[in-house]
Design a protein around this motif. Structure first.
Motif, mmCIF file in Angstrom:
data_model
loop_
_atom_site.group_PDB
_atom_site.id
_atom_site.type_symbol
_atom_site.label_atom_id
_atom_site.label_comp_id
_atom_site.label_asym_id
_atom_site.label_seq_id
_atom_site.Cartn_x
_atom_site.Cartn_y
_atom_site.Cartn_z
ATOM 1 N N UNK A 79 0.824 -1.207 0.000
ATOM 2 C CA UNK A 79 0.000 0.000 0.000
ATOM 3 C C UNK A 79 0.862 1.262 0.000
ATOM 4 N N UNK A 80 1.950 1.225 0.777
ATOM 5 C CA UNK A 80 2.792 2.426 0.887
ATOM 6 C C UNK A 80 3.585 2.670 -0.385
ATOM 7 N N UNK A 81 4.179 1.612 -0.919
ATOM 8 C CA UNK A 81 5.071 1.788 -2.080
ATOM 9 C C UNK A 81 4.302 1.883 -3.394
ATOM 10 N N UNK A 82 3.101 1.356 -3.445
ATOM 11 C CA UNK A 82 2.348 1.357 -4.693
ATOM 12 C C UNK A 82 1.153 2.267 -4.676
ATOM 13 N N UNK A 83 0.106 1.847 -3.991
ATOM 14 C CA UNK A 83 -1.161 2.563 -4.035
ATOM 15 C C UNK A 83 -1.050 3.968 -3.448
ATOM 16 N N UNK A 84 -0.360 4.103 -2.319
ATOM 17 C CA UNK A 84 -0.256 5.423 -1.692
ATOM 18 C C UNK A 84 0.459 6.414 -2.598
ATOM 19 N N UNK A 85 1.522 5.979 -3.258
ATOM 20 C CA UNK A 85 2.254 6.871 -4.155
ATOM 21 C C UNK A 85 1.383 7.318 -5.325
ATOM 22 N N UNK A 86 0.597 6.391 -5.834
ATOM 23 C CA UNK A 86 -0.281 6.744 -6.962
ATOM 24 C C UNK A 86 -1.373 7.721 -6.518
ATOM 25 N N UNK A 87 -1.905 7.542 -5.326
ATOM 26 C CA UNK A 87 -2.932 8.459 -4.839
ATOM 27 C C UNK A 87 -2.347 9.848 -4.602
ATOM 28 N N UNK A 88 -1.111 9.912 -4.108
ATOM 29 C CA UNK A 88 -0.453 11.213 -3.946
ATOM 30 C C UNK A 88 -0.286 11.892 -5.299
ATOM 31 N N UNK A 89 0.164 11.108 -6.285
ATOM 32 C CA UNK A 89 0.329 11.670 -7.629
ATOM 33 C C UNK A 89 -1.011 12.115 -8.200
ATOM 34 N N UNK A 90 -2.060 11.309 -7.926
ATOM 35 C CA UNK A 90 -3.393 11.673 -8.412
ATOM 36 C C UNK A 90 -3.837 12.999 -7.802
ATOM 37 N N UNK B 292 -6.042 16.456 -16.357
ATOM 38 C CA UNK B 292 -7.167 15.580 -15.991
ATOM 39 C C UNK B 292 -7.030 14.212 -16.652
ATOM 40 N N UNK B 293 -6.529 14.226 -17.912
ATOM 41 C CA UNK B 293 -6.315 12.929 -18.578
ATOM 42 C C UNK B 293 -5.264 12.112 -17.831
ATOM 43 N N UNK B 294 -4.171 12.762 -17.413
ATOM 44 C CA UNK B 294 -3.151 12.051 -16.649
ATOM 45 C C UNK B 294 -3.699 11.577 -15.303
ATOM 46 N N UNK B 295 -4.544 12.394 -14.697
ATOM 47 C CA UNK B 295 -5.161 11.986 -13.430
ATOM 48 C C UNK B 295 -6.062 10.784 -13.619
ATOM 49 N N UNK B 296 -6.766 10.767 -14.742
ATOM 50 C CA UNK B 296 -7.633 9.610 -15.019
ATOM 51 C C UNK B 296 -6.807 8.338 -15.190
ATOM 52 N N UNK B 297 -5.684 8.432 -15.909
ATOM 53 C CA UNK B 297 -4.803 7.272 -16.071
ATOM 54 C C UNK B 297 -4.225 6.829 -14.723
ATOM 55 N N UNK B 298 -3.860 7.816 -13.892
ATOM 56 C CA UNK B 298 -3.305 7.484 -12.584
ATOM 57 C C UNK B 298 -4.344 6.800 -11.709
ATOM 58 N N UNK B 299 -5.611 7.231 -11.809
ATOM 59 C CA UNK B 299 -6.672 6.591 -11.021
ATOM 60 C C UNK B 299 -6.891 5.153 -11.463
ATOM 61 N N UNK B 300 -6.790 4.898 -12.768
ATOM 62 C CA UNK B 300 -6.927 3.521 -13.255
ATOM 63 C C UNK B 300 -5.770 2.653 -12.747
ATOM 64 N N UNK B 301 -4.563 3.215 -12.765
ATOM 65 C CA UNK B 301 -3.417 2.459 -12.241
ATOM 66 C C UNK B 301 -3.573 2.194 -10.750
ATOM 67 N N UNK B 302 -4.083 3.209 -10.017
ATOM 68 C CA UNK B 302 -4.309 3.012 -8.585
ATOM 69 C C UNK B 302 -5.355 1.930 -8.341
ATOM 70 N N UNK B 303 -6.376 1.909 -9.157
ATOM 71 C CA UNK B 303 -7.401 0.876 -9.016
ATOM 72 C C UNK B 303 -6.827 -0.505 -9.310
ATOM 73 N N UNK B 304 -5.951 -0.595 -10.326
ATOM 74 C CA UNK B 304 -5.294 -1.879 -10.615
ATOM 75 C C UNK B 304 -4.428 -2.325 -9.435
ATOM 76 N N UNK B 305 -3.693 -1.382 -8.842
ATOM 77 C CA UNK B 305 -2.865 -1.731 -7.683
ATOM 78 C C UNK B 305 -3.720 -2.200 -6.521
ATOM 79 N N UNK B 306 -4.865 -1.540 -6.313
ATOM 80 C CA UNK B 306 -5.746 -1.931 -5.221
ATOM 81 C C UNK B 306 -6.303 -3.332 -5.453
ATOM 82 N N UNK B 307 -6.671 -3.617 -6.693
ATOM 83 C CA UNK B 307 -7.160 -4.959 -7.004
ATOM 84 C C UNK B 307 -6.065 -6.005 -6.798
ATOM 85 N N UNK B 308 -4.815 -5.660 -7.144
ATOM 86 C CA UNK B 308 -3.707 -6.593 -6.965
ATOM 87 C C UNK B 308 -3.481 -6.894 -5.491
ATOM 88 N N UNK B 309 -3.522 -5.848 -4.654
ATOM 89 C CA UNK B 309 -3.360 -6.059 -3.214
ATOM 90 C C UNK B 309 -4.497 -6.908 -2.667
#
Length: 400
Positions: A222-233, A253-270
């Motif tokens: 969560x700290x190394x993956x999802x948290x970093x992506x949420x900060x970037x978002x 906003x487009x980059x934020x949308x991509x970052x949110x999708x990556x964060x969602x993928x990381x959350x699903x992986x965890x």
């Protein structure tokens, strides 16, 4: 199911090696059994001689209580030495480990029955030796042309029947020997309870340690993956909010949308690593199929269970396979992994083979954690990983 290419050659080699291994193991067990019964015959003669000698000693001192008690103590002490030899023989050759917590009187009582069992086993071995010599004579007569094909065929059938009966006799004598040992040397109820308490204490400590390690891993993910992506978002959304340029804001906003999708993928992986929902929704077979799909290397899963095992077994089996496949990809540099899930005797047997470099340490954190997880279900866990490979991991889960 076969994934990422054909595995016909791998399966043929694996089957051939497995058949050869089974043959060697069966031969080794047969040799150990014969040697155990043969040594039992020798020790039976010694036991009988000792009992007769003890009787001769007791006869003259029996009218004298003091001398009688002293002689009995000495006899019981000698009987314990002979009983220890028998316990070693049972453990070394007949796979029967017994307790050393027994009295000298129990040792004498054991020897009084043991000699008869040992001599009976010797009689079975004599019959076997006679049959072997007779078979060689019949074979020599047939080669020399002194017996016709019909007579030799009858002798062959008779020899095979005799061999079967002798084999059953040897198995029966070994079983009787083991039962006699358990009757006189078997662990007491107190020892059984103490062993079980020790096992449960070790298992509980292992479970607590495994849970703590899993929590630390989830925190790192969560700290190394999802948290970093949420900060970037959050930073992208803040910059878009403050931007006066519509095109720049749209790009952010487009980059934020991509970052949110990556964060969602990381959350699903965890979440998948914590507990895959496919175990409950689709079963162990489909969960293992997804492990194979996500492995990043050729993984073949042979699932041969007719019914789904209990939830606790499904969960443990899944994590054993998942961790073993991950280790094979990360550390063993394996090119292929074969997973076999098969029914055993009131158990589920999971075997994972990889063609990597081997050298896996069973005491390492990953494999030790898997061993504790399996032990928590009263299962067995084995690792065979010689340097140079291959590595085989076998977990057996009791399943009533």
């Amino acid at each position: 199911m076969d994934r990422n290419g054909s595995v016909v050659d791998v399966e043929q080699v694996r089957t051939a090696h497995g058949a050869a291994g089974v043959g060697v193991r069966l031969l080794g067990r047969a040799v150990r059994l014969v040697v155990g019964v043969l040594l039992g015959t020798v020790t039976a003669v010694v036991d009988l001689t000792y009992l007769l000698w003890s009787g001769l000693i007791l006869v003259p001192v029996w009218p004298h209580p003091g001398a009688r008690r002293s002689a009995i103590r000495e006899i019981q002490a000698g009987a314990r030495h002979l009983a220890e030899v028998e316990r070693w023989r049972l453990a070394a050759f007949l796979n029967s480990v017994n307790s050393a917590d027994y009295t000298g009187r129990r040792a004498v009582e054991y020897l009084c029955l043991r000699w008869a069992v040992g001599l009976l086993g010797g009689a079975v071995l004599l019959i076997f030796a006679y049959g072997a010599v007779a078979g060689l004579v019949w074979l020599a007569e047939w080669v020399a042309g002194q017996s016709g094909p019909l007579l030799f065929a009858g002798q062959l059938v008779l020899g095979l029947i005799g061999l079967f009966l002798v084999a059953q006799g040897l198995l029966g004598m070994a079983a009787l020997d083991r039962r006699l040992g358990r009757l006189f040397f078997g662990p007491s109820d107190r020892e059984l309870l103490e062993r079980r308490i020790s096992e449960l204490a070790v298992s509980r400590a292992g479970i607590v340690e495994a849970v703590d390690a899993e929590r630390r891993r989830i925190e790192r993910d969560l700290h190394d993956g999802l948290q970093q992506r949420l900060v970037a978002l959050g930073m992208l959304l803040g910059r878009a909010r403050r931007s006066a340029d519509p095109e720049r804001a749209g790009e952010l906003l487009r980059q934020a949308h991509e970052e949110s999708r990556s964060a969602l993928d990381d959350l699903r992986e965890v979440a998948w690593r914590v507990y895959p929902t496919a175990l409950d929704n689709l079963g162990l077979d489909e969960a293992l199929a997804r492990v194979a799909d996500r492995a990043g290397m050729p993984v073949t899963v042979h699932y041969r269970l007719v019914e789904q095992p209990p939830a606790r077994v499904r969960t443990a089996a899944y994590f054993v396979v998942s961790e073993a496949v991950t280790n094979a990809a990360k550390h063993a540099r394996a090119g292929r992994v074969v997973v076999d899930v098969a029914p055993g005797q009131n158990a589920v047997v999971v075997a994972i083979d990889d063609d990597g470099i081997g050298g896996a340490d069973p005491a390492g954190s990953g494999l030790a954690g898997l061993a504790r997880r399996v032990a928590a279900l009263d299962g067995t866990f084995r690792v065979d990983s010689p340097v140079g490979g291959p590595t085989t991991i076998v977990a057996e889960f009791p399943c009533g």
